[in-house]
Write an enzyme that holds these catalytic residues in place. Structure first.
Site, short mmCIF file in Angstrom:
data_model
loop_
_atom_site.label_atom_id
_atom_site.label_comp_id
_atom_site.label_asym_id
_atom_site.label_seq_id
_atom_site.Cartn_x
_atom_site.Cartn_y
_atom_site.Cartn_z
N ASP A 42 -12.82 -5.18 1.11
CA ASP A 42 -11.82 -5.07 0.05
C ASP A 42 -10.40 -5.29 0.59
O ASP A 42 -10.13 -5.11 1.77
CB ASP A 42 -11.85 -3.66 -0.57
CG ASP A 42 -13.08 -3.42 -1.43
OD1 ASP A 42 -13.98 -4.27 -1.45
OD2 ASP A 42 -13.13 -2.36 -2.07
N HIS A 93 -11.06 -7.95 -6.79
CA HIS A 93 -10.69 -6.53 -6.63
C HIS A 93 -9.55 -6.18 -7.58
O HIS A 93 -9.31 -5.00 -7.84
CB HIS A 93 -10.28 -6.29 -5.18
CG HIS A 93 -10.19 -4.85 -4.79
ND1 HIS A 93 -10.97 -3.85 -5.35
CD2 HIS A 93 -9.41 -4.21 -3.86
CE1 HIS A 93 -10.67 -2.68 -4.79
NE2 HIS A 93 -9.72 -2.87 -3.90
N HIS A 97 -3.39 -3.92 -6.89
CA HIS A 97 -4.23 -2.78 -6.53
C HIS A 97 -4.05 -1.58 -7.45
O HIS A 97 -4.53 -0.49 -7.18
CB HIS A 97 -3.99 -2.36 -5.07
CG HIS A 97 -5.18 -1.68 -4.45
ND1 HIS A 97 -5.39 -0.32 -4.50
CD2 HIS A 97 -6.25 -2.19 -3.78
CE1 HIS A 97 -6.51 -0.02 -3.89
NE2 HIS A 97 -7.07 -1.12 -3.45
N HIS A 187 -13.05 -2.84 4.74
CA HIS A 187 -11.77 -3.42 4.33
C HIS A 187 -11.32 -4.48 5.33
O HIS A 187 -11.44 -4.28 6.54
CB HIS A 187 -10.69 -2.34 4.22
CG HIS A 187 -10.95 -1.32 3.16
ND1 HIS A 187 -11.81 -0.27 3.34
CD2 HIS A 187 -10.48 -1.21 1.88
CE1 HIS A 187 -11.86 0.45 2.23
NE2 HIS A 187 -11.06 -0.10 1.33
ZN LIG Z 1 -8.88 -1.48 -2.49
#
Ligand SMILES: [Zn+2]
Length: 253
Positions: A42, A93, A97, A187
């Site tokens: 991510d 995603h 954010h 990540h």
């Molecule tokens: Zn994230």
């Protein structure tokens, strides 16, 4: 005599599930029936971390799914294309954010629909999966994702590469995650104010080392590491929590 549990209606069971998980797991893919493990990254793409991850995956003949932020895709579109060229999968995603649960139903739906189209313009392929930032979902945000043609994907394992946990807990989590059917969270970026958030920076960890150790662990166990696309293309089925819309779905489908 039926137990109290089996006597509960499907609606009551769904509402209980929502209460227990705050709605966050609702209708999302959390695992697969695959003999492989699905590895996901991510918050990228990132010009430093993503190429390191690509090298590690190539060394281990592995593929992965990258849940990217449009704020980063706009900066590094070539990096996105490199991920695809290397045989991996690109998924969404978010436009940025910020948690989708903070938007109205109409705004959430239009943000996701526009983000999907913009990402598909870069990838030239259909984008199917969506991972909500922070794993935060509500019935409203979940419906917005589904209306945008996206399927929410959460996780059933983590490398704890963004969490303040000690080495023992991190190692134990990676050990549990290296198992058939798991969808594992990792990540290759760090969301910041460029992505509309002011989260404190995650504790420093050598993310590449954690990924390398995890890939080795899977190799030792004879478990292949695959993108969600590749795992499902090999005949696996997604395992998901109950669907809000029908209240009749099985937990595995
Ligand atoms: Zn994230």
């Amino acid at each position: 005599m039926p137990s109290a549990r089996s006597a509960r209606s499907p609606r009551a069971r769904v509402l209980g599930l929502i209460r227990r998980h705050g709605g966050s797991l609702l209708g999302s893919i959390t695992a697969t029936t695959s003999p492989s493990v699905v590895l996901t990254f991510d918050d990228g793409p990132d010009p430093h971390q993503t190429p390191r991850v690509l090298d590690l995956l190539a060394e281990h003949d592995a593929t992965a799914t990258f849940f990217v932020l449009l704020t980063r895709v706009r900066q590094y579109p070539d990096l996105v294309r490199s991920v695809l060229t290397a045989g991996h999968e690109i998924a969404l995603h978010g436009a940025d954010h910020r948690a989708l649960t903070t938007f109205s139903a109409a705004d959430a739906a239009s943000r996701l629909a526009r983000a999907r189209i913009e990402l598909e313009d870069v990838t030239g392929t259909a984008v199917r999966w969506y991972r909500p930032p922070y794993g935060a979902q509500s019935p409203t945000s979940w419906r917005a994702a589904r209306r945008s043609g996206l399927v929410p994907v959460l996780w059933s394992g983590t490398l704890h590469d963004s969490a303040a946990v000690d080495v023992a807990r991190r190692t134990a989590a990676a050990d549990r995650a290296a198992a058939a059917g798991r969808i594992v969270l990792a990540h290759d970026g760090i969301a910041d104010e460029r992505d509309g958030v002011t989260d404190p920076p995650p504790p420093v960890s050598d993310r590449a080392a954690l990924t390398r150790d995890f890939l080795r662990r899977c190799d030792e166990r004879g478990i292949r590491v695959r993108s969600l696309h590749d795992a499902l293309a090999a005949g696996a089925a997604p395992v998901r929590t109950l669907e809000l819309t029908t209240l009749r779905s099985r937990s595995v489908r």
